[in-house]
Structure formats: structure tokens, C-alpha cells
Design a protein around this motif. Structure first.
Motif, PDB file in Angstrom:
ATOM      1  N   THR A   1      -3.428  -3.686  13.661  1.00 52.05           N
ATOM      2  CA  THR A   1      -4.792  -3.261  13.357  1.00 52.05           C
ATOM      3  C   THR A   1      -5.028  -1.828  13.818  1.00 52.05           C
ATOM      4  N   TYR A   2      -6.035  -1.213  13.210  1.00 52.88           N
ATOM      5  CA  TYR A   2      -6.435   0.145  13.538  1.00 52.88           C
ATOM      6  C   TYR A   2      -7.677   0.100  14.425  1.00 52.88           C
ATOM      7  N   GLU A   3      -7.737   0.976  15.423  1.00 57.74           N
ATOM      8  CA  GLU A   3      -8.939   1.103  16.242  1.00 57.74           C
ATOM      9  C   GLU A   3      -9.866   2.112  15.567  1.00 57.74           C
ATOM     10  N   LEU A   4     -11.067   1.656  15.238  1.00 55.50           N
ATOM     11  CA  LEU A   4     -12.017   2.481  14.507  1.00 55.50           C
ATOM     12  C   LEU A   4     -13.190   2.876  15.399  1.00 55.50           C
ATOM     13  N   SER A   5     -13.811   4.006  15.066  1.00 54.46           N
ATOM     14  CA  SER A   5     -14.961   4.506  15.818  1.00 54.46           C
ATOM     15  C   SER A   5     -15.795   5.392  14.905  1.00 54.46           C
ATOM     16  N   ASP A   6     -16.918   5.876  15.429  1.00 50.68           N
ATOM     17  CA  ASP A   6     -17.733   6.812  14.660  1.00 50.68           C
ATOM     18  C   ASP A   6     -16.929   8.048  14.261  1.00 50.68           C
ATOM     19  N   ASP A   7     -15.986   8.443  15.120  1.00 49.22           N
ATOM     20  CA  ASP A   7     -15.251   9.690  14.893  1.00 49.22           C
ATOM     21  C   ASP A   7     -14.266   9.608  13.734  1.00 49.22           C
ATOM     22  N   ASN A   8     -13.710   8.422  13.477  1.00 42.59           N
ATOM     23  CA  ASN A   8     -12.667   8.353  12.445  1.00 42.59           C
ATOM     24  C   ASN A   8     -13.015   7.442  11.271  1.00 42.59           C
TER      25      ASN A   8
ATOM     26  N   LEU B   1       0.839  -1.181   0.000  1.00 42.69           N
ATOM     27  CA  LEU B   1       0.000   0.000   0.000  1.00 42.69           C
ATOM     28  C   LEU B   1       0.880   1.239   0.000  1.00 42.69           C
ATOM     29  N   ALA B   2       0.279   2.368  -0.362  1.00 43.52           N
ATOM     30  CA  ALA B   2       1.022   3.627  -0.325  1.00 43.52           C
ATOM     31  C   ALA B   2       1.486   3.895   1.094  1.00 43.52           C
ATOM     32  N   SER B   3       2.616   4.555   1.219  1.00 48.11           N
ATOM     33  CA  SER B   3       3.192   4.796   2.544  1.00 48.11           C
ATOM     34  C   SER B   3       2.395   5.793   3.362  1.00 48.11           C
ATOM     35  N   GLY B   4       1.636   6.657   2.697  1.00 44.41           N
ATOM     36  CA  GLY B   4       0.859   7.646   3.417  1.00 44.41           C
ATOM     37  C   GLY B   4      -0.314   7.027   4.142  1.00 44.41           C
ATOM     38  N   GLN B   5      -0.688   7.616   5.299  1.00 44.15           N
ATOM     39  CA  GLN B   5      -1.802   7.097   6.067  1.00 44.15           C
ATOM     40  C   GLN B   5      -3.103   7.680   5.565  1.00 44.15           C
ATOM     41  N   CYS B   6      -4.187   6.927   5.739  1.00 43.02           N
ATOM     42  CA  CYS B   6      -5.519   7.421   5.431  1.00 43.02           C
ATOM     43  C   CYS B   6      -6.074   8.040   6.700  1.00 43.02           C
ATOM     44  N   GLY B   7      -6.245   9.325   6.700  1.00 46.93           N
ATOM     45  CA  GLY B   7      -6.700   9.997   7.910  1.00 46.93           C
ATOM     46  C   GLY B   7      -5.535  10.651   8.624  1.00 46.93           C
ATOM     47  N   ARG B   8      -5.790  11.807   9.199  1.00 42.98           N
ATOM     48  CA  ARG B   8      -4.704  12.596   9.795  1.00 42.98           C
ATOM     49  C   ARG B   8      -4.084  11.906  10.999  1.00 42.98           C
ATOM     50  N   ASN B   9      -4.901  11.255  11.809  1.00 47.53           N
ATOM     51  CA  ASN B   9      -4.402  10.679  13.055  1.00 47.53           C
ATOM     52  C   ASN B   9      -4.559   9.166  13.094  1.00 47.53           C
ATOM     53  N   SER B  10      -4.658   8.563  11.916  1.00 48.58           N
ATOM     54  CA  SER B  10      -4.875   7.121  11.906  1.00 48.58           C
ATOM     55  C   SER B  10      -3.561   6.381  12.063  1.00 48.58           C
ATOM     56  N   GLY B  11      -3.655   5.183  12.585  1.00 52.01           N
ATOM     57  CA  GLY B  11      -2.480   4.341  12.741  1.00 52.01           C
ATOM     58  C   GLY B  11      -2.850   3.113  13.534  1.00 52.01           C
ATOM     59  N   PRO B  12      -2.086   2.039  13.363  1.00 59.86           N
ATOM     60  CA  PRO B  12      -2.367   0.829  14.133  1.00 59.86           C
ATOM     61  C   PRO B  12      -2.234   1.080  15.628  1.00 59.86           C
TER      62      PRO B  12
ATOM     63  N   ALA C   1      -3.710 -12.438  10.987  1.00 62.98           N
ATOM     64  CA  ALA C   1      -3.881 -12.184   9.556  1.00 62.98           C
ATOM     65  C   ALA C   1      -3.417 -10.782   9.196  1.00 62.98           C
ATOM     66  N   ALA C   2      -3.672  -9.816  10.092  1.00 63.77           N
ATOM     67  CA  ALA C   2      -3.228  -8.443   9.847  1.00 63.77           C
ATOM     68  C   ALA C   2      -1.712  -8.374   9.752  1.00 63.77           C
ATOM     69  N   GLY C   3      -1.025  -9.161  10.579  1.00 65.02           N
ATOM     70  CA  GLY C   3       0.434  -9.186  10.507  1.00 65.02           C
ATOM     71  C   GLY C   3       0.928  -9.761   9.198  1.00 65.02           C
ATOM     72  N   THR C   4       0.239 -10.793   8.705  1.00 69.04           N
ATOM     73  CA  THR C   4       0.625 -11.409   7.435  1.00 69.04           C
ATOM     74  C   THR C   4       0.389 -10.470   6.258  1.00 69.04           C
ATOM     75  N   MET C   5      -0.736  -9.752   6.282  1.00 68.61           N
ATOM     76  CA  MET C   5      -1.113  -8.883   5.165  1.00 68.61           C
ATOM     77  C   MET C   5      -0.697  -7.435   5.391  1.00 68.61           C
ATOM     78  N   LEU C   6       0.187  -7.209   6.366  1.00 70.50           N
ATOM     79  CA  LEU C   6       0.629  -5.859   6.677  1.00 70.50           C
ATOM     80  C   LEU C   6       1.159  -5.165   5.435  1.00 70.50           C
ATOM     81  N   ASN C   7       0.717  -3.920   5.250  1.00 71.41           N
ATOM     82  CA  ASN C   7       1.107  -3.092   4.105  1.00 71.41           C
ATOM     83  C   ASN C   7       0.490  -3.556   2.789  1.00 71.41           C
TER      84      ASN C   7
END
Length: 285
Positions: free
Chosen positions: A172-179, A155-166, A215-221
Motif C-alpha cells: 500500500t501507499y501512504e497518502l497525505s494532503d501533500d501527495n 498497471l503501467a510500470s511507471g509510478q504516479c507521482g515523482r516520489n510515490s511508492g508503497p 487485498a493489496a497483495g492479491t491485486m498488486l499491479n
């Protein structure tokens, strides 16, 4: 494949021998890798590698853990057949002695290797190795999956979302209504999202989220993985109207205005026909 846990402290000294490694170097034409030659042989050279972090079979108390021993032995037969197929498509096969204390510094570079035998792909992106601990029924399935994971573009090196990250220490990413809108729906990259519940009452979901992390570790990036906790949310009724515990959905790359694709394979065992990574292979391939 279930790893054999490396519990030296619990094993008598008579089991700590070095002449019964699970994979024989001469028989399988393996390259012996150590802390001294790993960088120059694997990382600094062109070419694709499948590296086995191997150990002494005598460390497995077969008279006590017969099921584990049989599982390892049966899987080894399939993997040994797969080595032939992998070499035919240009892969080199190497072995690192997981038990040898002199290799601890090398193994520490890959904290996802927690036991033996573990299989790691050092392919087109050697700074992004892929843990490949999947039990498969045939050598052909192993060859196809290794090739798929190695060929899958990063995947592209840039993150989707200003404050997103595993999450710290996670893939894995923690998701909520806010992000969710910014991080997932407005992101051009593919996402797999699980709506989960936690706690003692949800033991199966707890087990599933562990598989999800693996699975997230295997498919990382290659695919982004997100976890959305079931609770008071405006989005859960949209993507999980039945509030199904551990419902998993896949958002393809690109436009996400349409409905996501449901992943309907239960708690996702290591079995080839039910695992998350093989299922993603069908969606991305």
C-alpha cells in the motif's frame, strides 16, 4: 481461508509425518513440484498454474483446533471441485510440500506464503504471482475469481507521482494532503483508498487495515491501494465528510474529477460476498 500456522516448534514429533497431506496427488491429478523442478516446470514454461503450498494435516491438532480443522476440510472439498473446472480452462494444478525442509529456499522466494494450504496463481505474469487465499462457497466462484485475477491487465510500470511508492515491505501507499492530488487524482490508474485511524481504541479498524493489506497483495499491479490517516487534513472532509473510521473509496481508472465510489462492506471478512477483492471484481469486470 484462514491459513494453518506452521508452528513446528510447538508440535510433538509424532505429528511430523508425511503421509497425510491435505491434498492427495493421485486423487486430484496434481503435479508434484520441488525446488529442483519448479523453475523448469512452472516458471520457464507457457501455461497457467495454480500452485498449492500444502502441508501435513497431522500438523493441525484437531482435538484442540476442531474449528480450524473443519474449516480446512470443508474448503478442501470446494477447491477439489474447482480443480476440475480450472483444468477445463487450461490451468495446471501443482503442489509444493510446505513442510519439506528441502523446499525452504523455494518458499523463501514467495514471502507472502506464510502457512498451508496457500494457493498461488502463476499465470500470464509469472514474475507477479498472485496469492489466492479466499474462502468461497462454490467451485464456480473459485474458477471465476482465479480467471478474473489472471486476466486482469497489469498497471503501467511507471509510478504516479515523482516520489510515490508503497510503504517498505507493504503493498500500500501512504497518502497525505501533500501527495494525494499528484499520486491519486492525476493518476490514470484505479485506486482504492482507506481513511483509517490507528491505536488501541480502533481495534476493528486495525483488523480492517490488515485485510486491506492482504487485498493489496492479491491485486498488486492491478489496482493501487492507498492508506490516508485520519487527522488534520483539508482532504478528509471532502472524501470522508463524516470522518468515518476506515471509510474506503474507489477511484476508477481515468478521469477522477467526479466523486469516488464508496465501499460499504464493513471490516471485509474472507467471505466471498464481503471481501474487497471480489468487490473489485465487480467494479473492474
Amino acid at each position: 481461508m484462514n491459513n494453518v500456522l506452521f508452528l513446528l516448534a510447538l508440535l510433538p514429533a509424532c505429528y511430523l509425518t508425511q503421509d497425510t497431506m491435505i491434498y492427495n496427488v493421485q486423487k486430484n491429478g496434481l503435479v508434484v513440484l520441488t525446488k529442483d523442478n519448479f523453475k523448469s516446470t512452472v516458471l520457464d514454461q507457457h501455461g497457467d498454474w495454480l500452485v498449492i503450498f500444502d502441508g501435513d494435516m497431522k500438523l493441525v491438532r484437531c482435538e484442540i483446533q476442531k474449528t480450524i480443522c473443519d474449516d480446512v476440510k470443508n474448503s478442501v472439498k470446494v477447491y477439489e471441485e474447482a480443480f476440475v473446472g480450472l483444468k477445463a480452462i487450461g490451468f495446471k494444478i501443482g503442489r509444493v510440500d510446505f513442510v519439506d525442509t528441502s523446499n525452504r529456499g523455494l518458499i523463501a522466494n514467495y514471502p507472502f506464503v506464510k502457512g498451508f494450504p496457500s494457493y498461488v496463481i502463476f499465470g500470464k505474469n509469472k514474475d507477479k504471482p498472485i496469492l489466492f487465499n479466499y474462502k468461497m462457497n462454490t467451485a464456480k466462484e473459485i474458477v471465476n475469481m482465479v480467471k478474473f485475477l489472471n486476466d486482469q491487465p497489469l498497471l503501467a510500470s511507471g509510478q504516479c507521482g515523482r516520489n510515490s511508492g508503497p510503504s517498505p515491505g507493504k503493498s500500500t501507499y501512504e497518502l497525505s494532503d501533500d501527495n494525494f492530488k499528484e499520486v491519486v487524482l492525476q493518476c490514470p490508474e484505479p485506486w482504492l483508498v482507506v481513511f483509517y485511524a490507528s491505536g488501541d481504541k480502533f481495534s476493528q479498524c486495525n483488523m480492517y487495515t490488515k485485510k486491506f493489506e492482504e487485498a493489496a497483495g492479491t491485486m498488486l499491479n492491478r489496482v493501487k491501494f492507498g492508506k490516508f490517516h485520519l487527522g488534520l487534513s483539508k482532504l478528509v472532509p471532502i472524501y470522508n465528510p463524516g470522518y468515518v473510521v476506515c471509510k474506503t473509496v474507489f477511484f476508477r481508472a481515468g478521469d477522477k474529477s467526479g466523486p469516488p465510489l464508496d465501499y460499504n462492506h464493513g471490516i471485509a471478512s474472507d467471505d466471498f460476498s464481503k471481501g474487497i477483492v471480489p468487490w473489485l471484481q465487480g467494479q473492474l469486470g
